[in-house]
Design a protein around this motif. Sequence first.
Motif, PDB file in Angstrom:
ATOM      1  N   GLU A  13      -1.640  -0.247 -13.515  1.00 16.33           N
ATOM      2  CA  GLU A  13      -0.873  -1.492 -13.560  1.00 16.33           C
ATOM      3  C   GLU A  13      -0.307  -1.891 -12.201  1.00 16.33           C
ATOM      4  O   GLU A  13      -0.089  -3.070 -11.947  1.00 16.33           O
ATOM      5  CB  GLU A  13       0.252  -1.367 -14.587  1.00 16.33           C
ATOM      6  CG  GLU A  13      -0.277  -1.205 -16.009  1.00 16.33           C
ATOM      7  CD  GLU A  13       0.814  -1.309 -17.053  1.00 16.33           C
ATOM      8  OE1 GLU A  13       2.000  -1.431 -16.671  1.00 16.33           O
ATOM      9  OE2 GLU A  13       0.492  -1.252 -18.253  1.00 16.33           O
ATOM     10  N   LYS A  14      -0.059  -0.908 -11.315  1.00 12.14           N
ATOM     11  CA  LYS A  14       0.559  -1.236 -10.036  1.00 12.14           C
ATOM     12  C   LYS A  14      -0.430  -1.278  -8.880  1.00 12.14           C
ATOM     13  O   LYS A  14      -0.100  -1.796  -7.816  1.00 12.14           O
ATOM     14  CB  LYS A  14       1.671  -0.232  -9.719  1.00 12.14           C
ATOM     15  CG  LYS A  14       2.853  -0.334 -10.666  1.00 12.14           C
ATOM     16  CD  LYS A  14       4.012   0.533 -10.209  1.00 12.14           C
ATOM     17  CE  LYS A  14       5.231   0.364 -11.116  1.00 12.14           C
ATOM     18  NZ  LYS A  14       6.374   1.216 -10.681  1.00 12.14           N
ATOM     19  N   ARG A 117      -4.364  -8.939 -16.652  1.00  9.27           N
ATOM     20  CA  ARG A 117      -3.497  -8.677 -15.493  1.00  9.27           C
ATOM     21  C   ARG A 117      -2.135  -9.352 -15.651  1.00  9.27           C
ATOM     22  O   ARG A 117      -1.090  -8.727 -15.478  1.00  9.27           O
ATOM     23  CB  ARG A 117      -4.199  -9.168 -14.224  1.00  9.27           C
ATOM     24  CG  ARG A 117      -3.286  -9.369 -13.015  1.00  9.27           C
ATOM     25  CD  ARG A 117      -2.565  -8.108 -12.636  1.00  9.27           C
ATOM     26  NE  ARG A 117      -1.631  -8.339 -11.533  1.00  9.27           N
ATOM     27  CZ  ARG A 117      -0.549  -7.619 -11.326  1.00  9.27           C
ATOM     28  NH1 ARG A 117      -0.240  -6.638 -12.159  1.00  9.27           N
ATOM     29  NH2 ARG A 117       0.234  -7.860 -10.304  1.00  9.27           N
ATOM     30  N   GLN A 121       1.656  -7.578 -17.062  1.00 10.97           N
ATOM     31  CA  GLN A 121       2.814  -7.630 -16.168  1.00 10.97           C
ATOM     32  C   GLN A 121       4.076  -8.020 -16.939  1.00 10.97           C
ATOM     33  O   GLN A 121       5.182  -7.637 -16.569  1.00 10.97           O
ATOM     34  CB  GLN A 121       2.546  -8.658 -15.058  1.00 10.97           C
ATOM     35  CG  GLN A 121       3.612  -8.751 -13.983  1.00 10.97           C
ATOM     36  CD  GLN A 121       3.679  -7.499 -13.138  1.00 10.97           C
ATOM     37  OE1 GLN A 121       2.652  -6.902 -12.839  1.00 10.97           O
ATOM     38  NE2 GLN A 121       4.868  -7.093 -12.749  1.00 10.97           N
ATOM     39  N   GLU A 310       0.687 -12.461  -6.791  1.00 10.44           N
ATOM     40  CA  GLU A 310       0.439 -11.063  -6.456  1.00 10.44           C
ATOM     41  C   GLU A 310       1.327 -10.620  -5.291  1.00 10.44           C
ATOM     42  O   GLU A 310       1.865  -9.507  -5.287  1.00 10.44           O
ATOM     43  CB  GLU A 310      -1.034 -10.845  -6.104  1.00 10.44           C
ATOM     44  CG  GLU A 310      -1.985 -11.043  -7.258  1.00 10.44           C
ATOM     45  CD  GLU A 310      -1.774 -10.053  -8.398  1.00 10.44           C
ATOM     46  OE1 GLU A 310      -0.958  -9.116  -8.256  1.00 10.44           O
ATOM     47  OE2 GLU A 310      -2.408 -10.222  -9.452  1.00 10.44           O
ATOM     48  N   GLN A 313       4.850 -10.202  -6.644  1.00 15.49           N
ATOM     49  CA  GLN A 313       4.971  -8.984  -7.444  1.00 15.49           C
ATOM     50  C   GLN A 313       5.020  -7.743  -6.550  1.00 15.49           C
ATOM     51  O   GLN A 313       5.755  -6.790  -6.837  1.00 15.49           O
ATOM     52  CB  GLN A 313       3.784  -8.873  -8.411  1.00 15.49           C
ATOM     53  CG  GLN A 313       3.795  -9.889  -9.544  1.00 15.49           C
ATOM     54  CD  GLN A 313       4.983  -9.714 -10.476  1.00 15.49           C
ATOM     55  OE1 GLN A 313       5.431  -8.607 -10.739  1.00 15.49           O
ATOM     56  NE2 GLN A 313       5.496 -10.817 -10.985  1.00 15.49           N
TER      57      GLN A 313
END
Length: 318
Positions: A13-14, A117, A121, A310, A313
Amino acid sequence: MGSDQSIFKEILEKRLLPGLSVCICAIATVIIWREFRRINWGLVWESLNNLSMVQLGIACFFILCSYGAISNYDLLAFRYIKKRLSPWKIAFAGLITYAISPNVGFAFLSGSMLRYRLYRQWHISNIEIAQIIAFTNLNLWVGLLPVSGLIFALFEFSLPTAIELPFFSHSLQGFGIFCLGMSSLYALGTVMLTKPLRWHNYHFQFPSLGISLQQILIFSLDWGFAALALHGLLDAPIAYPAFFGIYVLAMVAGLISTIPGGLGIFETVMLFFLQSTQTEEVILATLIVFRVLYYLLPFSIAVTALLWFEYWQTTKTN
Protein backbone atom coordinates in the motif's frame (compact mmCIF):
# COMPACT_ATOMS: atom_id res chain seq x y z
CA MET A 1 3.02 -15.07 10.16
CA GLY A 2 0.74 -12.19 11.04
CA SER A 3 3.75 -9.89 11.24
CA ASP A 4 4.91 -10.96 7.75
CA GLN A 5 1.45 -10.28 6.33
CA SER A 6 1.30 -6.82 7.88
CA ILE A 7 4.77 -6.00 6.50
CA PHE A 8 3.73 -7.17 3.02
CA LYS A 9 0.51 -5.15 3.26
CA GLU A 10 2.46 -2.04 4.25
CA ILE A 11 4.89 -2.49 1.34
CA LEU A 12 1.98 -3.05 -1.06
CA GLU A 13 0.00 0.00 0.00
CA LYS A 14 2.88 2.42 0.64
CA ARG A 15 5.31 1.43 -2.10
CA LEU A 16 3.92 -0.81 -4.85
CA LEU A 17 0.51 0.84 -5.37
CA PRO A 18 1.87 4.40 -5.56
CA GLY A 19 4.54 3.09 -7.97
CA LEU A 20 1.87 1.42 -10.08
CA SER A 21 -0.11 4.64 -10.18
CA VAL A 22 2.98 6.57 -11.31
CA CYS A 23 3.62 3.92 -14.00
CA ILE A 24 0.09 4.44 -15.34
CA CYS A 25 0.76 8.19 -15.37
CA ALA A 26 4.02 7.60 -17.28
CA ILE A 27 2.23 5.45 -19.86
CA ALA A 28 -0.52 8.07 -20.08
CA THR A 29 2.06 10.83 -20.64
CA VAL A 30 3.62 8.90 -23.52
CA ILE A 31 0.16 8.37 -25.04
CA ILE A 32 -0.67 12.07 -24.69
CA TRP A 33 2.59 12.95 -26.45
CA ARG A 34 1.92 10.46 -29.26
CA GLU A 35 -1.67 11.70 -29.70
CA PHE A 36 -0.59 15.34 -29.78
CA ARG A 37 2.12 14.55 -32.34
CA ARG A 38 -0.37 12.68 -34.53
CA ILE A 39 -2.84 15.58 -34.66
CA ASN A 40 -2.75 17.93 -37.62
CA TRP A 41 -2.58 21.12 -35.57
CA GLY A 42 -2.74 23.34 -38.64
CA LEU A 43 -6.15 21.83 -39.40
CA VAL A 44 -7.18 22.28 -35.77
CA TRP A 45 -6.22 25.96 -35.65
CA GLU A 46 -7.95 26.56 -38.97
CA SER A 47 -11.09 24.91 -37.60
CA LEU A 48 -10.83 26.89 -34.36
CA ASN A 49 -10.65 30.11 -36.35
CA ASN A 50 -13.93 29.15 -38.00
CA LEU A 51 -15.58 28.52 -34.62
CA SER A 52 -16.98 31.39 -32.60
CA MET A 53 -16.12 31.86 -28.93
CA VAL A 54 -19.79 31.23 -28.18
CA GLN A 55 -19.62 27.82 -29.88
CA LEU A 56 -16.45 26.89 -27.99
CA GLY A 57 -17.86 28.14 -24.70
CA ILE A 58 -21.12 26.20 -25.11
CA ALA A 59 -19.22 23.06 -26.15
CA CYS A 60 -16.93 23.31 -23.10
CA PHE A 61 -19.99 23.80 -20.86
CA PHE A 62 -21.65 20.65 -22.22
CA ILE A 63 -18.39 18.72 -21.85
CA LEU A 64 -18.25 19.79 -18.19
CA CYS A 65 -21.86 18.61 -17.81
CA SER A 66 -20.95 15.26 -19.37
CA TYR A 67 -18.07 14.77 -16.94
CA GLY A 68 -20.36 15.89 -14.14
CA ALA A 69 -22.64 13.00 -15.07
CA ILE A 70 -19.65 10.65 -15.28
CA SER A 71 -18.67 11.49 -11.69
CA ASN A 72 -22.00 10.03 -10.55
CA TYR A 73 -21.19 6.48 -11.71
CA ASP A 74 -18.97 5.83 -8.69
CA LEU A 75 -21.34 7.68 -6.36
CA LEU A 76 -24.09 5.32 -7.46
CA ALA A 77 -21.76 2.34 -6.96
CA PHE A 78 -21.32 3.34 -3.31
CA ARG A 79 -25.08 3.50 -2.93
CA TYR A 80 -25.30 0.01 -4.43
CA ILE A 81 -22.81 -1.48 -1.91
CA LYS A 82 -24.27 0.64 0.92
CA LYS A 83 -20.91 2.15 1.84
CA ARG A 84 -20.22 5.71 2.98
CA LEU A 85 -17.30 7.86 1.84
CA SER A 86 -16.85 11.56 1.16
CA PRO A 87 -18.64 12.38 -2.13
CA TRP A 88 -15.65 14.51 -3.15
CA LYS A 89 -13.28 11.55 -2.81
CA ILE A 90 -15.65 9.28 -4.75
CA ALA A 91 -16.10 11.85 -7.54
CA PHE A 92 -12.33 12.42 -7.68
CA ALA A 93 -11.62 8.68 -8.04
CA GLY A 94 -14.34 8.26 -10.65
CA LEU A 95 -13.25 11.20 -12.79
CA ILE A 96 -9.57 10.23 -12.62
CA THR A 97 -10.43 6.69 -13.69
CA TYR A 98 -12.84 7.58 -16.49
CA ALA A 99 -10.54 10.28 -17.92
CA ILE A 100 -7.41 8.10 -17.95
CA SER A 101 -8.36 4.44 -18.48
CA PRO A 102 -10.12 4.69 -21.90
CA ASN A 103 -7.11 6.56 -23.32
CA VAL A 104 -4.44 4.29 -21.84
CA GLY A 105 -6.03 1.16 -23.29
CA PHE A 106 -7.02 -2.03 -21.49
CA ALA A 107 -9.66 0.17 -19.82
CA PHE A 108 -10.94 -2.55 -17.49
CA LEU A 109 -7.46 -3.40 -16.20
CA SER A 110 -6.10 0.15 -15.89
CA GLY A 111 -9.39 1.43 -14.43
CA SER A 112 -9.45 -1.39 -11.87
CA MET A 113 -5.88 -0.66 -10.79
CA LEU A 114 -6.59 3.06 -10.42
CA ARG A 115 -9.72 2.44 -8.36
CA TYR A 116 -7.90 -0.08 -6.18
CA ARG A 117 -5.08 2.38 -5.55
CA LEU A 118 -7.36 5.29 -4.67
CA TYR A 119 -10.01 3.47 -2.67
CA ARG A 120 -7.50 1.41 -0.64
CA GLN A 121 -5.96 4.73 0.38
CA TRP A 122 -9.35 5.59 1.91
CA HIS A 123 -9.73 2.21 3.66
CA ILE A 124 -12.29 0.60 1.37
CA SER A 125 -12.00 -3.20 1.59
CA ASN A 126 -10.86 -5.40 -1.31
CA ILE A 127 -14.30 -7.02 -1.61
CA GLU A 128 -16.02 -3.62 -1.70
CA ILE A 129 -13.58 -2.35 -4.36
CA ALA A 130 -14.28 -5.46 -6.44
CA GLN A 131 -18.02 -4.74 -6.18
CA ILE A 132 -17.47 -1.11 -7.19
CA ILE A 133 -15.38 -2.18 -10.21
CA ALA A 134 -18.01 -4.70 -11.32
CA PHE A 135 -20.85 -2.19 -10.89
CA THR A 136 -19.11 0.65 -12.75
CA ASN A 137 -18.19 -1.64 -15.65
CA LEU A 138 -21.82 -2.77 -15.81
CA ASN A 139 -22.95 0.86 -16.09
CA LEU A 140 -22.05 1.11 -19.77
CA TRP A 141 -24.24 -1.82 -20.81
CA VAL A 142 -27.14 -1.04 -18.48
CA GLY A 143 -27.36 2.43 -20.04
CA LEU A 144 -26.33 1.59 -23.58
CA LEU A 145 -28.84 -1.21 -24.24
CA PRO A 146 -32.09 0.72 -23.67
CA VAL A 147 -30.83 4.02 -25.13
CA SER A 148 -29.40 2.52 -28.33
CA GLY A 149 -32.32 0.08 -28.52
CA LEU A 150 -34.88 2.89 -28.55
CA ILE A 151 -32.96 4.90 -31.13
CA PHE A 152 -32.34 2.01 -33.51
CA ALA A 153 -35.87 0.63 -33.17
CA LEU A 154 -37.60 3.98 -33.78
CA PHE A 155 -35.37 5.55 -36.45
CA GLU A 156 -34.11 4.34 -39.81
CA PHE A 157 -30.32 4.25 -40.07
CA SER A 158 -28.10 2.75 -42.75
CA LEU A 159 -24.48 1.92 -41.96
CA PRO A 160 -21.48 2.67 -44.20
CA THR A 161 -20.69 -0.39 -46.34
CA ALA A 162 -17.26 -0.73 -44.67
CA ILE A 163 -18.88 -1.44 -41.29
CA GLU A 164 -20.79 -4.61 -40.54
CA LEU A 165 -22.55 -5.56 -37.33
CA PRO A 166 -22.70 -9.28 -36.53
CA PHE A 167 -26.16 -10.76 -37.35
CA PHE A 168 -27.70 -7.31 -37.96
CA SER A 169 -25.96 -6.04 -41.10
CA HIS A 170 -29.28 -5.51 -42.93
CA SER A 171 -31.50 -4.21 -40.13
CA LEU A 172 -30.50 -1.88 -37.33
CA GLN A 173 -34.13 -1.95 -36.23
CA GLY A 174 -33.67 -5.64 -35.47
CA PHE A 175 -30.56 -4.78 -33.49
CA GLY A 176 -32.55 -2.14 -31.60
CA ILE A 177 -35.28 -4.62 -30.71
CA PHE A 178 -32.61 -7.10 -29.57
CA CYS A 179 -31.08 -4.42 -27.29
CA LEU A 180 -34.49 -3.55 -25.84
CA GLY A 181 -35.15 -7.24 -25.21
CA MET A 182 -31.87 -7.64 -23.34
CA SER A 183 -32.58 -4.49 -21.35
CA SER A 184 -36.06 -5.80 -20.46
CA LEU A 185 -34.58 -9.09 -19.22
CA TYR A 186 -32.17 -7.16 -17.02
CA ALA A 187 -34.99 -4.99 -15.64
CA LEU A 188 -37.00 -8.15 -14.93
CA GLY A 189 -34.01 -9.54 -13.05
CA THR A 190 -33.84 -6.45 -10.83
CA VAL A 191 -37.49 -6.96 -9.86
CA MET A 192 -37.70 -10.74 -9.62
CA LEU A 193 -34.26 -11.79 -8.36
CA THR A 194 -34.03 -10.14 -4.97
CA LYS A 195 -31.61 -12.74 -3.57
CA PRO A 196 -27.95 -12.92 -4.70
CA LEU A 197 -27.06 -15.33 -7.50
CA ARG A 198 -24.35 -17.71 -6.24
CA TRP A 199 -21.75 -19.74 -8.11
CA HIS A 200 -19.04 -21.43 -6.03
CA ASN A 201 -17.53 -18.60 -3.92
CA TYR A 202 -18.92 -15.84 -6.13
CA HIS A 203 -22.24 -14.07 -5.86
CA PHE A 204 -24.00 -11.30 -7.75
CA GLN A 205 -26.78 -9.13 -6.38
CA PHE A 206 -28.91 -7.33 -8.97
CA PRO A 207 -29.17 -3.59 -8.27
CA SER A 208 -32.66 -2.41 -7.39
CA LEU A 209 -34.89 -1.14 -10.18
CA GLY A 210 -34.46 2.39 -8.81
CA ILE A 211 -30.65 2.22 -9.02
CA SER A 212 -30.87 0.67 -12.52
CA LEU A 213 -33.07 3.54 -13.71
CA GLN A 214 -30.53 5.99 -12.29
CA GLN A 215 -27.79 4.15 -14.21
CA ILE A 216 -29.74 4.70 -17.43
CA LEU A 217 -30.34 8.37 -16.57
CA ILE A 218 -26.65 9.02 -15.83
CA PHE A 219 -25.61 7.26 -19.03
CA SER A 220 -28.12 9.31 -21.04
CA LEU A 221 -26.80 12.55 -19.55
CA ASP A 222 -23.19 11.47 -20.11
CA TRP A 223 -23.59 10.68 -23.82
CA GLY A 224 -26.35 13.25 -24.31
CA PHE A 225 -24.20 16.20 -23.18
CA ALA A 226 -21.21 14.90 -25.18
CA ALA A 227 -23.39 14.76 -28.29
CA LEU A 228 -24.65 18.29 -27.55
CA ALA A 229 -21.05 19.53 -27.42
CA LEU A 230 -20.23 17.99 -30.80
CA HIS A 231 -23.55 19.17 -32.29
CA GLY A 232 -22.71 22.74 -31.30
CA LEU A 233 -19.18 22.54 -32.71
CA LEU A 234 -20.30 21.10 -36.06
CA ASP A 235 -23.22 23.52 -36.38
CA ALA A 236 -24.81 21.04 -38.77
CA PRO A 237 -28.38 21.65 -40.02
CA ILE A 238 -29.63 18.51 -38.27
CA ALA A 239 -32.08 18.50 -35.37
CA TYR A 240 -30.49 17.34 -32.12
CA PRO A 241 -32.63 14.17 -31.64
CA ALA A 242 -31.52 12.86 -35.05
CA PHE A 243 -27.94 13.95 -34.39
CA PHE A 244 -27.94 12.14 -31.05
CA GLY A 245 -29.02 9.00 -32.89
CA ILE A 246 -26.07 9.37 -35.27
CA TYR A 247 -23.71 9.95 -32.33
CA VAL A 248 -24.95 6.83 -30.52
CA LEU A 249 -24.68 4.79 -33.72
CA ALA A 250 -21.09 5.97 -34.24
CA MET A 251 -20.16 5.14 -30.64
CA VAL A 252 -21.84 1.70 -30.77
CA ALA A 253 -20.15 0.90 -34.09
CA GLY A 254 -16.83 1.75 -32.46
CA LEU A 255 -17.59 -0.57 -29.55
CA ILE A 256 -18.71 -3.69 -31.40
CA SER A 257 -17.23 -3.52 -34.90
CA THR A 258 -13.89 -3.04 -36.69
CA ILE A 259 -12.81 -1.25 -39.85
CA PRO A 260 -9.58 -1.97 -41.73
CA GLY A 261 -7.16 0.96 -41.68
CA GLY A 262 -7.96 4.57 -42.51
CA LEU A 263 -10.15 6.67 -40.31
CA GLY A 264 -11.49 5.59 -36.94
CA ILE A 265 -14.91 4.00 -36.90
CA PHE A 266 -16.49 6.92 -35.02
CA GLU A 267 -15.19 9.41 -37.58
CA THR A 268 -16.25 7.17 -40.48
CA VAL A 269 -19.86 6.95 -39.29
CA MET A 270 -20.06 10.68 -38.56
CA LEU A 271 -18.67 11.48 -42.03
CA PHE A 272 -21.10 9.06 -43.65
CA PHE A 273 -24.13 10.86 -42.20
CA LEU A 274 -22.85 14.46 -42.26
CA GLN A 275 -20.98 14.66 -45.57
CA SER A 276 -24.01 16.18 -47.29
CA THR A 277 -24.13 19.05 -44.77
CA GLN A 278 -20.50 20.25 -44.82
CA THR A 279 -17.21 19.53 -46.54
CA GLU A 280 -15.25 16.48 -45.40
CA GLU A 281 -12.31 18.67 -44.32
CA VAL A 282 -14.49 20.82 -42.04
CA ILE A 283 -16.13 17.77 -40.44
CA LEU A 284 -12.79 16.03 -39.81
CA ALA A 285 -11.20 19.18 -38.38
CA THR A 286 -14.17 19.70 -36.04
CA LEU A 287 -14.05 16.06 -34.93
CA ILE A 288 -10.38 16.53 -34.07
CA VAL A 289 -11.24 19.64 -32.01
CA PHE A 290 -13.94 17.64 -30.22
CA ARG A 291 -11.47 14.81 -29.49
CA VAL A 292 -8.99 17.30 -28.05
CA LEU A 293 -11.61 18.99 -25.86
CA TYR A 294 -13.47 15.87 -24.76
CA TYR A 295 -10.68 13.31 -24.45
CA LEU A 296 -7.15 14.72 -24.49
CA LEU A 297 -7.70 17.82 -22.34
CA PRO A 298 -9.48 15.96 -19.46
CA PHE A 299 -6.91 13.17 -19.90
CA SER A 300 -4.05 15.63 -19.36
CA ILE A 301 -5.77 17.25 -16.37
CA ALA A 302 -6.47 13.82 -14.80
CA VAL A 303 -2.84 12.69 -15.17
CA THR A 304 -1.64 15.94 -13.55
CA ALA A 305 -4.17 15.55 -10.71
CA LEU A 306 -3.14 11.93 -10.10
CA LEU A 307 0.55 12.85 -9.96
CA TRP A 308 -0.27 15.67 -7.53
CA PHE A 309 -2.28 13.21 -5.42
CA GLU A 310 0.64 10.76 -5.26
CA TYR A 311 3.06 13.55 -4.36
CA TRP A 312 0.72 14.81 -1.64
CA GLN A 313 0.29 11.29 -0.22
CA THR A 314 4.06 10.78 -0.20
CA THR A 315 4.77 14.04 1.61
CA LYS A 316 1.98 13.33 4.10
CA THR A 317 3.34 9.89 5.07
CA ASN A 318 7.01 10.98 5.28
